[in-house]
Design an enzyme around this catalytic site. Structure first.
Site, PDB file in Angstrom:
ATOM      1  N   ASP A 838      -3.903  -1.050  -7.484  1.00 13.17           N
ATOM      2  CA  ASP A 838      -2.467  -1.024  -7.186  1.00 13.17           C
ATOM      3  C   ASP A 838      -2.231  -0.398  -5.823  1.00 13.17           C
ATOM      4  O   ASP A 838      -2.915   0.534  -5.419  1.00 13.17           O
ATOM      5  CB  ASP A 838      -1.725  -0.222  -8.263  1.00 13.17           C
ATOM      6  CG  ASP A 838      -0.263  -0.617  -8.346  1.00 13.17           C
ATOM      7  OD1 ASP A 838       0.203  -1.344  -7.445  1.00 13.17           O
ATOM      8  OD2 ASP A 838       0.405  -0.193  -9.295  1.00 13.17           O
ATOM      9  N   LYS A 907      10.453   9.499  -7.382  1.00 14.46           N
ATOM     10  CA  LYS A 907       9.567   8.344  -7.202  1.00 14.46           C
ATOM     11  C   LYS A 907      10.331   7.042  -7.044  1.00 14.46           C
ATOM     12  O   LYS A 907      10.070   6.260  -6.117  1.00 14.46           O
ATOM     13  CB  LYS A 907       8.601   8.243  -8.393  1.00 14.46           C
ATOM     14  CG  LYS A 907       7.675   7.036  -8.285  1.00 14.46           C
ATOM     15  CD  LYS A 907       6.718   6.938  -9.457  1.00 14.46           C
ATOM     16  CE  LYS A 907       5.859   5.688  -9.328  1.00 14.46           C
ATOM     17  NZ  LYS A 907       4.893   5.547 -10.438  1.00 14.46           N
ATOM     18  N   ASP A1065       1.835  -6.527  -5.518  1.00 14.53           N
ATOM     19  CA  ASP A1065       0.905  -5.702  -4.747  1.00 14.53           C
ATOM     20  C   ASP A1065      -0.166  -5.060  -5.616  1.00 14.53           C
ATOM     21  O   ASP A1065      -0.860  -4.150  -5.182  1.00 14.53           O
ATOM     22  CB  ASP A1065       1.667  -4.622  -3.974  1.00 14.53           C
ATOM     23  CG  ASP A1065       2.380  -3.642  -4.907  1.00 14.53           C
ATOM     24  OD1 ASP A1065       2.548  -3.965  -6.092  1.00 14.53           O
ATOM     25  OD2 ASP A1065       2.776  -2.554  -4.447  1.00 14.53           O
TER      26      ASP A1065
END
Length: 1171
Positions: A838, A907, A1065
């Site tokens: 990741d 986050k 991604d």
């Protein structure tokens, strides 16, 4: 009686009576809409029956008189200004009365027998009409908008065309409309009539196009008496008009034997002629000596059998599978409800079928006597029972809380269109050609066949193009299907919804709860408010929902494209055909009705790498992880588990409280509180049902595929982001979906594979994020006892896996590790398990590389470090420092937040700021996190979230100096472009053209029997939405770069023989090949950012949107002074360091001495030029 060809006045009348919208008062727009009106008339009539080539000369015809323009004007209704703009408006009582009269022309019971006899007579005529109608879509692509068609009333069609041609309305005609009559005459071999149309074109000042010459040559191929004389003149005229013969075969959409007839006519003049068809650019990959394209572990015979199964499934259009709830033991009440539901469905099928036939008869008679309706052809495309099946399937899948009328109508219309498209391909003999090509295509995939020498391998796209060039006879596969206009889809859908609401009924005492017996509808049409808009809503009756819940239906019916394919997908060799065998699929997902993306793709000549990447991802074979699936199903059928993300059944949902609002004993505040509780309970109930059904669909499809190998076809959105086509069960889904997926092909672990499995497990737990890979491996070894216990006793042991971030994937990984360590030789253990790599805040990685920002690059692991850098923890630490400083100054909110700033708190905001999140959106994200903290005082939530989002943005600005300036430049560029009346466009480094689909919307009203549906259309409005254009450009541009990097990685992994898939991604491969994939990933990231991306973008924007030196100077004068300087102010990010960085993806590491530096040109500066 044959279907009639309605002249243009009918469509203009329809536009006025059924559609009310705001039309820009310009001559160009008026002309365009009038032209489209005529096109819609022809289009609506073509979709009617079948596409068989028949002789329509003897069609039975009824002639009607077209209304005068004055009559049409009278029928137009209110002016646009008087139409509702913000809500769906119920029909008036007068309109309802008229509708009832149409639905029941004879209400007297004594005439019922005569009515049935008359219905049978009409149905017989309709069948005769089907046998006397030639239907086809437009033969020319991409010059013709949508599908054009002709129907059996040829004389009326001819008179209509002449009426327009000889009057003032000739200016509304174009060549494609004349071509419609040419194609009719070509089927009859009437060359003289085609010659007359050519004369009409000359009189109108129009030039024949490829469609015109295709129809003429087809006619010559049918009528050999004149071909020797006329064919040379036709080809000479084509050459004079600047059209080549090869263009006929590359740009025209032939059906059945049309291509062969045209080719026969050409070979009379050029006996040795052979069409030259391009294979879409093999020169994209000149050197392949070291490429090793992977094969599937199936023989050709096995793949051929899978193809046959997939073809049968798509021809049926639907798949019925067992529900996972069927495994639950059935009680006496469940058996009773299932039997009742089965009887009701059989009864409803008969009722709907009769009602559909009656309504169809009424529309048939109506369309014979007036020119208002063009809906009749669309309800003749399929068998009557197929429409009924579609309606019943929609009723079964309807949410228990109801569905918006517009969404339900669109879904029904789409189902009709999909089934019609499949039937059309069957009738045009495309199935035989696809079968022939696919049988040869699988030679490059099967393990027991070879197509080319290993020194010169061929890609799936290239092989498919070669086979299409070899199989020139018969219909072509690409460019033969055209989507219906959005308004038509809604009309068909609302027509079916109206039938469902009026005819689906049930006895009120079916559950024994009613005092008197009467028939009641199972669906109700009502109105509700969404924000400030009043919308139509279809809601099921509580009795019906109770039956559904109690029955726990054992069968689920899905559209065939919802199920993963049973054979490798058809490769994307053009933008018009790929993925599924018969089901229509777009290569690019767009808004309903939008065409600008398709137009850009058709002009592009460099889409080969993009299509190859889609094909590579789609060719990855999968299978189900049965042990994990069985555990999940057992919990699902018990009572679910909120902690394990398994939705509980509706029996666990909170009861909706009931109270009498008229009860005087309640105070006003108490009533308000009770209403709030009711709303909250209904919301919670709806959410639980939605989650439960979503899990039911995923698990049922997975269980259906448990013994199969399957594939996921892929397409992309307008930014280039790639998605699997099956919507429910795929690897882009939740933790549960990913946990039950394995690669169908297994590979040995090798020397490092087991270590990668252990590191992957630690990553799934969310622990040790700041530890090096060796630290994570050591931790995994220290908890090996817990790992083995989790694998052996997942529900009754220590349950270590339940504390992981990704619980079910962690459990699956525990089982794989247990099997590997217990095998005789772990290095030879065959693993099917995908290991994920990741990205570390991938968007910020791209911004740091674009701005050559050393500090930002270090924080997102683009630079070598001893330990992994966690940007979220870094931002949280900086926010805490700023908070502590404010607390010392006595700021109250800073003191309240002491000890509460965490990585989790910031986050989501840090992750999305790169994609354009605003301070308002960031505040909502932080507010959600604060609400999760039970000890935090609720009164401070709003103030605290507003305070924290400011600190987060300040911290990011300090850490990523170049990011904000690049974002500002992109935003200002988009603002200037949209202000000048253009939409923002750009081309990715891989050649994919992108255009932002954000325009100002206009209101449009569809007048239906049930209600007037108000919706907004933005795809055909020229004026861009400046706010959306400028706000979306930075995130969309970064998304396109992220997608480009993924595509480059997938292509090089495929060339190296790796199994590779991605979730944007997050890259997946076998444990054995993780190191190789990591190397390729870094190399392609460097290669991508070694290009002058921002400079190329600036050059493209200047060339595209700045015409003339004066305008260019004006645009360049808007450049802020600090952006005119060289980007060395952003730092000197050396990409040599990036190649050695072990942390581009946070969980891999390679020793420097084992890694060879790739040969790339290093770019150390990028010039930012503001247009």
């Amino acid at each position: 009686m044959c279907v009639q060809f309605l002249c243009a006045e009918s469509n203009l009348t329809l536009q006025r009576r059924k559609l009310s919208f705001f039309i820009p008062k310009t001559n160009d727009d008026k002309k365009r809409r009038l032209e489209q009106s005529l096109v819609d008339v022809l289009e609506a009539r073509i979709q009617q029956l079948q596409s068989d080539v028949v002789d329509v000369q003897h069609a039975k015809v009824q002639f009607v008189s077209a209304p005068s323009s004055r009559t049409a004007s009278t029928l137009s209704g209110k002016s646009p200004k008087s139409q509702p703009q913000a809500k769906d408006v119920p029909k008036s009582s007068k309109s309802n009365a008229s509708s009832k009269c149409m639905e029941k022309p004879s209400r007297e019971k004594k005439n019922k027998l005569k009515k049935e006899q008359h219905l049978q007579k009409i149905q017989t005529k309709v069948k005769e009409s089907k046998a006397n109608t030639y239907i086809r879509h437009s033969a020319l692509h991409p010059l013709v908008p949508r599908g054009l068609c002709v129907c059996g009333d040829i004389d009326r069609a001819r008179r209509c065309l002449l009426n327009y041609h000889r009057g003032m309305r000739r200016r509304h005609l174009n060549t494609d409309i004349y071509n419609i009559m040419m194609r009719v005459w070509s089927k009859q071999g009437k060359l003289d009539q085609i010659g007359h149309i050519f004369i009409l074109l000359q009189e109108a000042g129009l030039k024949p196009n490829l469609g015109s010459y295709s129809a003429a040559l087809e006619c010559m191929g049918r009528n050999t008496n004149f071909v020797c004389v006329v064919s040379p003149r036709c080809l000479n005229q084509m050459e004079e008009d600047g059209l080549s013969v090869d263009d006929l075969f590359s740009r025209c959409a032939f059906r059945q034997d049309e291509q062969d007839l045209v080719l026969n006519a050409i070979r009379v003049v050029q006996p040795q002629y052979q069409p030259t068809l391009t294979t879409n650019g093999d020169q994209q990959y000149p050197s392949r000596t070291e490429h090793r394209y992977p094969k599937l572990h199936f023989t050709k015979q096995e793949l051929q059998e899978r193809f046959t199964q997939q073809l049968s499934m798509e021809e049926a259009c639907t798949v019925t599978i067992d529900s996972v709830e069927a495994s639950k033991p059935a009680t006496e009440n469940v058996d009773k409800m299932r039997k009742l539901l089965s009887e009701l469905r059989a009864q409803w099928h008969k009722t709907l079928l009769q009602a559909f036939k009656e309504k169809k008869m009424i529309l048939f008679k109506t369309s014979s006597k007036n020119l208002r309706s063009n809906l009749y052809p669309y309800i003749c495309l399929l068998n009557d029972s197929e429409y009924v099946d579609i309606m019943l399937q929609s009723v079964t899948k309807m949410p228990l809380s109801g569905e918006s009328l517009m969404i339900l109508a669109q879904d029904l219309g789409d189902r009709v269109y999909t089934k019609y498209s499949v039937r059309l391909k069957q009738q045009n003999h495309m199935v035989q050609k696809i079968s022939s090509i696919y049988s040869s295509y699988i030679d490059i995939l099967a393990k027991d066949t070879e197509v080319r020498p290993k020194t010169n391998p061929v890609l799936p796209r290239e092989r498919w193009c070669e086979l299409e060039a070899e199989h020139t006879a018969g219909p072509i596969l690409k460019g033969v299907e055209f989507s219906w206009p959005y308004i038509v889809t809604l009309q068909v859908g609302t027509f079916l919804v109206d039938l469902m609401v009026k005819n689906l009924k049930i006895n009120s005492d079916v559950l024994g709860s009613a005092h008197d017996r009467k028939l009641i509808p199972i669906l109700y049409h009502m109105y509700t408010f969404r924000c400030t808009r009043q919308v139509g809503f279809i809601k099921p009756h509580p009795i019906y929902t109770q039956i559904l819940q109690d029955a726990m239906d054992t069968k689920l019916t899905f559209d065939s494209y919802v199920i993963p394919t049973l054979c490798p997908p058809v490769p994307w060799a053009s933008i018009k055909f790929g993925a599924y065998l018969l089901t229509p699929t777009k290569i690019m997902r767009t808004m309903e009705g939008a065409t600008q993306h398709e137009a850009l793709l058709e002009k592009s000549q460099n889409l080969q790498p993009v299509m190859d990447s889609l094909n590579q991802l789609g060719n990855c074979a999968w299978k189900v992880n049965k042990p994990v699936l069985d555990i999940i199903i057992s919990i699902f059928n018990d009572k679910g588990s909120v902690k394990l993300d398994i939705p509980p059944p509706m029996s666990e949902a909170p009861k909706i409280p009931h109270f009498n609002p008229q009860d005087p004993s309640y105070m006003a505040t108490e009533k308000a509180q009770m209403r709030k509780e009711v709303v909250d309970a209904k919301k919670k109930w709806g959410e639980m049902h939605s989650l439960r059904m979503d899990a039911l669909y995923k698990l049922s499809i997975a269980n259906y595929m448990r013994d199969q190998v399957f594939w996921f076809p892929h397409n992309m959105d307008f930014r280039g982001r790639i998605y699997p086509c099956p919507p429910h069960f795929n690897h882009l889904g939740s933790d549960v979906s990913r946990a039950i997926l394995l690669f169908a092909e297994g590979k040995p672990l090798g020397p490092k594979g087991l270590d990668w499995l252990k590191i992957h497990l630690v990553n799934l737990t969310g622990l040790k994020k700041r530890s090096a890979l060796q630290g994570r491996l050591d931790y995994a070894n220290s908890v090996m006892e817990d790992i083995l216990d989790s694998a052996d006793n997942p529900l009754n042991g220590k349950k270590w896996w339940m504390d992981a971030d990704e619980r079910w994937q962690a459990l699956a990984c525990c089982m794989e590790i247990a099997n590997a360590v217990r095998s005789p030789d772990p290095e030879q253990f065959i693993s099917h398990f995908p290991v994920h790599q990741d990205g570390s805040c991938n968007g910020l990685q791209h911004y740091a590389a674009l701005g050559r920002d050393v500090i930002g690059a270090t924080s997102v692991n683009l630079m070598p470090c001893d330990l992994p850098q966690d940007v979220y923890s870094g931002v949280a630490q900086q926010v805490e420092e700023l908070r502590a400083r404010d607390a010392e100054k006595g700021q109250k909110i800073a003191q309240v937040l002491e000890g509460l700033i965490s990585r989790k708190m910031v986050k989501q905001t840090v992750m999305t700021v790169v994609y354009g999140v605003t301070r308002y959106g960031g505040r909502l994200q932080i507010e959600k996190r604060l609400k999760e903290i039970n000890e935090f005082p609720k009164d401070y939530i709003w103030v605290a979230s507003r305070y924290l989002v400011l600190l987060v943005f300040s911290a990011l600005k300090e850490m990523f100096t170049g990011t904000r300036e690049i974002q500002d430049w992109l935003t200002e560029s988009a603002r200037l472009i949209s202000k000048s009346g253009h939409t923002v466009e750009w081309v990715t480094p891989l050649g994919l053209p992108i255009i932002q689909p954000y325009h100002r919307k206009r209101n449009q009203v569809l007048k239906c029997t049930m209600q007037n549906i108000n919706f907004q259309i933005g795809h055909d409005v020229k004026e861009p939405d400046t706010v959306k254009q400028k706000n979306a450009f930075p995130p969309n541009f970064i998304h396109s770069l992220d997608s480009t990097h993924m595509m480059l990685t997938s292509l090089h992994c495929y060339s190296a023989g790796l199994t590779f898939v991605s979730v944007h991604d997050c890259y997946w491969t076998h444990p054995l090949t993780v190191d190789t994939m990591n190397k390729i990933c870094r190399e392609q990231f460097v290669a991508l950012h070694s290009q002058p991306i921002l400079q190329d973008l600036s050059t493209f924007l200047l060339r595209k949107f700045c015409t003339g030196p004066i305008k260019m100077k004006q645009m360049e004068s808007q450049t802020p002074p600090h952006l005119k300087t060289n980007t060395t102010q952003y730092g000197q990010l050396l990409f040599e360091n990036l190649l050695f960085s072990m942390l581009l993806f946070f969980c891999y590491r390679l020793e420097k001495h084992n890694f060879s530096l790739c040969n790339v040109n290093i770019v150390t500066a990028v010039v930012l030029i503001l247009i």
